[in-house]
Scaffold this active site. Structure first.
Site, mmCIF file in Angstrom:
data_model
loop_
_atom_site.group_PDB
_atom_site.id
_atom_site.type_symbol
_atom_site.label_atom_id
_atom_site.label_comp_id
_atom_site.label_asym_id
_atom_site.label_seq_id
_atom_site.Cartn_x
_atom_site.Cartn_y
_atom_site.Cartn_z
ATOM 1 N N GLU A 245 77.641 47.299 -55.734
ATOM 2 C CA GLU A 245 79.070 46.936 -55.181
ATOM 3 C C GLU A 245 80.276 46.744 -56.246
ATOM 4 O O GLU A 245 80.758 45.692 -56.065
ATOM 5 C CB GLU A 245 79.007 46.687 -53.902
ATOM 6 C CG GLU A 245 78.231 46.873 -52.495
ATOM 7 C CD GLU A 245 78.325 46.014 -51.452
ATOM 8 O OE1 GLU A 245 77.908 46.602 -50.583
ATOM 9 O OE2 GLU A 245 79.021 44.975 -51.316
ATOM 10 N N TYR B 112 78.720 49.998 -44.124
ATOM 11 C CA TYR B 112 79.114 49.167 -43.015
ATOM 12 C C TYR B 112 80.121 49.596 -41.992
ATOM 13 O O TYR B 112 79.947 49.224 -40.690
ATOM 14 C CB TYR B 112 79.357 47.826 -43.636
ATOM 15 C CG TYR B 112 78.193 47.028 -44.452
ATOM 16 C CD1 TYR B 112 77.153 46.529 -43.525
ATOM 17 C CD2 TYR B 112 77.990 47.075 -45.896
ATOM 18 C CE1 TYR B 112 76.147 45.749 -44.227
ATOM 19 C CE2 TYR B 112 76.876 46.218 -46.340
ATOM 20 C CZ TYR B 112 76.206 45.864 -45.826
ATOM 21 O OH TYR B 112 74.907 45.219 -46.226
ATOM 22 N N GLU C 291 72.049 49.268 -48.488
ATOM 23 C CA GLU C 291 72.117 48.208 -47.339
ATOM 24 C C GLU C 291 72.946 49.058 -46.260
ATOM 25 O O GLU C 291 73.749 49.939 -46.367
ATOM 26 C CB GLU C 291 73.414 47.570 -48.273
ATOM 27 C CG GLU C 291 72.785 46.393 -49.145
ATOM 28 C CD GLU C 291 73.816 45.313 -49.618
ATOM 29 O OE1 GLU C 291 74.843 45.283 -48.699
ATOM 30 O OE2 GLU C 291 73.710 44.968 -50.718
ATOM 31 N N ARG D 243 64.130 45.355 -52.126
ATOM 32 C CA ARG D 243 65.172 45.213 -52.963
ATOM 33 C C ARG D 243 65.804 43.952 -53.161
ATOM 34 O O ARG D 243 66.130 43.190 -52.032
ATOM 35 C CB ARG D 243 66.476 46.261 -52.565
ATOM 36 C CG ARG D 243 67.612 46.161 -53.445
ATOM 37 C CD ARG D 243 68.711 47.373 -52.943
ATOM 38 N NE ARG D 243 69.876 47.082 -54.073
ATOM 39 C CZ ARG D 243 71.016 46.689 -53.609
ATOM 40 N NH1 ARG D 243 70.980 46.230 -52.163
ATOM 41 N NH2 ARG D 243 71.945 46.433 -54.250
ATOM 42 N N HIS E 54 74.315 41.266 -58.800
ATOM 43 C CA HIS E 54 75.043 41.133 -57.441
ATOM 44 C C HIS E 54 76.018 40.067 -57.489
ATOM 45 O O HIS E 54 75.734 38.909 -56.823
ATOM 46 C CB HIS E 54 73.734 40.999 -56.575
ATOM 47 C CG HIS E 54 74.402 41.184 -55.055
ATOM 48 N ND1 HIS E 54 73.523 42.443 -54.220
ATOM 49 C CD2 HIS E 54 75.089 41.211 -54.226
ATOM 50 C CE1 HIS E 54 73.923 42.317 -52.960
ATOM 51 N NE2 HIS E 54 75.133 41.632 -53.029
ATOM 52 N N ASN F 186 75.637 51.787 -49.908
ATOM 53 C CA ASN F 186 75.763 50.739 -48.765
ATOM 54 C C ASN F 186 76.785 51.176 -47.834
ATOM 55 O O ASN F 186 77.995 51.492 -48.345
ATOM 56 C CB ASN F 186 76.154 49.325 -49.734
ATOM 57 C CG ASN F 186 75.200 48.805 -50.460
ATOM 58 O OD1 ASN F 186 73.905 49.590 -50.599
ATOM 59 N ND2 ASN F 186 75.372 47.775 -51.112
#
Length: 449
Positions: free
Chosen positions: A171, A299, A354, A82, A126, A297
């Site tokens: 995002e 985290y 991600e 990606r 991005h 994504n």
């Protein structure tokens, strides 16, 4: 049977394993091949904006070393890569003429991936808006959404049959809230009202882009990538529960509801000044487009406390080098919750696009013993397997990131990569986590007992 083999066997046949990067963080060649400046060029060259006063002018020099990096992906045994496109490399002003030299770079990259049987997953945006568009108002200017749709159509027309997927945005929460809300990211605006309007224009641009790409009738699956988290109240108090619900509404549901329900979440709308939030007739219908996939994504979680000072989580597994709580179980809870909330509203297959950990990696001779990253990967893989077992339709996992890189306002101080980059020599050195990941994928494919 090893623990690694046992974990690998929990994933279904055909599950995709890959790695992810983004253009400004790795490409370098900032002033080569007809590329024009993006907002991150401007921002990173502004004194005081980047922790180590660095910039992405060279980064990982991927523009010149892409073949070597593709070889690393192949040697890892991965299915997929990606990457994002530098909009100002292929269309310097964000409108008007296309830069064929920039287009040729991505054609070479995609061809190199195909030669190694690695599927190519393109992200159109991005965070690196062409500076020329920022000079006209950037994402606060509604016209940017229409320019983005034209860019999306062109990329789909040229590459859509060679790509496994195209994501419109990565995002958008960060673009809006870190770029325009607190000024932490480019373009460095500090205006929460502006951030709300930017979020709407981003979603509008997403819908317009999906419509534009659909007209090209290409093979690539179309979707968007959202960063998401659970919002956990610190205590059982009514105040903490209400604050957690608000946090989830203003972050996860703020982007999911327009896409899958065709409207913004009522809880979030109730707390904003709607007289300064402009949504034109027909906008929500444009945003509410059917998708082929959703990228998530993950985290960390949001730990919500109304106490003063705010109560902090116990952080049983510690913090990453970014200072983020390591909370793997939040991933399965998030995925199961999203599935339950949106499964009857057109929720498409999900990819974890991600997930990764910054570690203060140190060279030990020619080795990097990043044991915490291996533990992080194992724990998060287990949570994905748990979500699949619970019925969530998850098709793949992309580790962030292939390479250590320019980590936005942290510069080169934080390392997320499976592969260590010596930024002076541009040497690539596999970390222990890369070796572990290769072995895991081999076991998944049944090549090792």
């Amino acid at each position: 049977m090893s623990e690694q083999t046992t974990l690998a066997q929990q994933f279904p046949a055909g599950f995709v394993w890959g790695v992810a990067t983004s253009a400004y963080q790795i490409e370098g060649a900032a002033n080569e091949g007809g590329r024009a400046a993006s907002i991150w060029d401007t921002f990173s060259h502004t004194p005081g904006k980047i922790l180590d006063d660095s910039n992405g002018d060279v980064a990982c020099d991927h523009y010149h070393r892409y073949a070597e990096d593709v070889e690393h992906i192949a040697n890892l045994g991965l299915d997929a890569y990606r990457f994002s496109v530098s909009w100002s490399r292929v269309q310097p002003d964000g409108r008007g003429a296309w830069n064929e030299e920039g287009m040729a770079f991505y054609a070479r990259l995609i061809s190199a991936l195909a030669e190694k049987n690695i599927s190519a997953h393109m992200t159109l945006y991005h965070w690196d808006l062409p500076q020329a568009l920022q000079d006209d108002g950037g994402w606060l200017n509604r016209d940017t959404a229409y320019h983005f749709a034209q860019y999306a159509r062109e990329m789909a027309a040229r590459f859509g049959d060679q790509l496994a997927s195209i994501a419109t945005h990565n995002e958008p929460w960060c673009t809006a809230n870190l770029g325009y809300g607190n000024g932490q990211f480019a373009p460095g605006v500090k205006d929460e009202v502006a951030a709300l309007q930017v979020s709407h224009h981003l979603l509008l641009s997403h819908g317009l882009a999906i419509q534009a790409m659909r007209t090209q009738n290409k093979k690539a699956k179309l979707g968007i990538v959202l960063n998401q988290w659970t919002a956990d109240p610190a205590t059982d108090s009514a105040a903490d529960h209400a604050a957690a619900a608000w946090e989830y509404a203003r972050s996860v549901q703020w982007f999911m509801d327009p896409i899958f329900r065709g409207h913004y979440p009522a809880l979030a709308l109730a707390k904003i000044d709607q007289s300064r939030f402009i949504v034109l007739p027909g906008d929500m219908e444009v945003i509410h487009q059917a998708l082929d996939f959703l990228g998530i994504n993950y985290y960390f979680r949001a730990y919500v406390s109304t106490e003063t000072p705010p109560r902090q989580p116990e952080t049983k597994l510690g913090l990453t080098d970014m200072g983020w709580e390591i909370y793997p179980e939040g991933l399965s809870r998030l995925l199961i919750g999203i599935h339950q909330e949106y499964k009857d509203l057109g929720l498409p297959p999900i990819y974890i696009t991600e997930n990764g950990m910054a570690v203060a990696d140190q060279l030990d001779g020619e080795q990097i013993h990043d044991t915490p990253r291996i533990d992080y990967m194992q724990r998060h893989f287990q949570e994905v397997a748990k979500a699949i077992e619970a019925g969530v339709n998850i098709k793949g996992f992309f580790y962030w990131s292939l390479l250590d890189n320019f980590e936005w306002n942290s510069g080169y101080l934080r390392r997320f990569g499976l592969i260590y980059v010596d930024y002076v020599s541009q040497r690539r050195i596999w970390k222990d986590s890369a070796i572990w990941f290769k072995g895991f994928v081999q076991r998944f494919r049944g090549r090792v007992g």
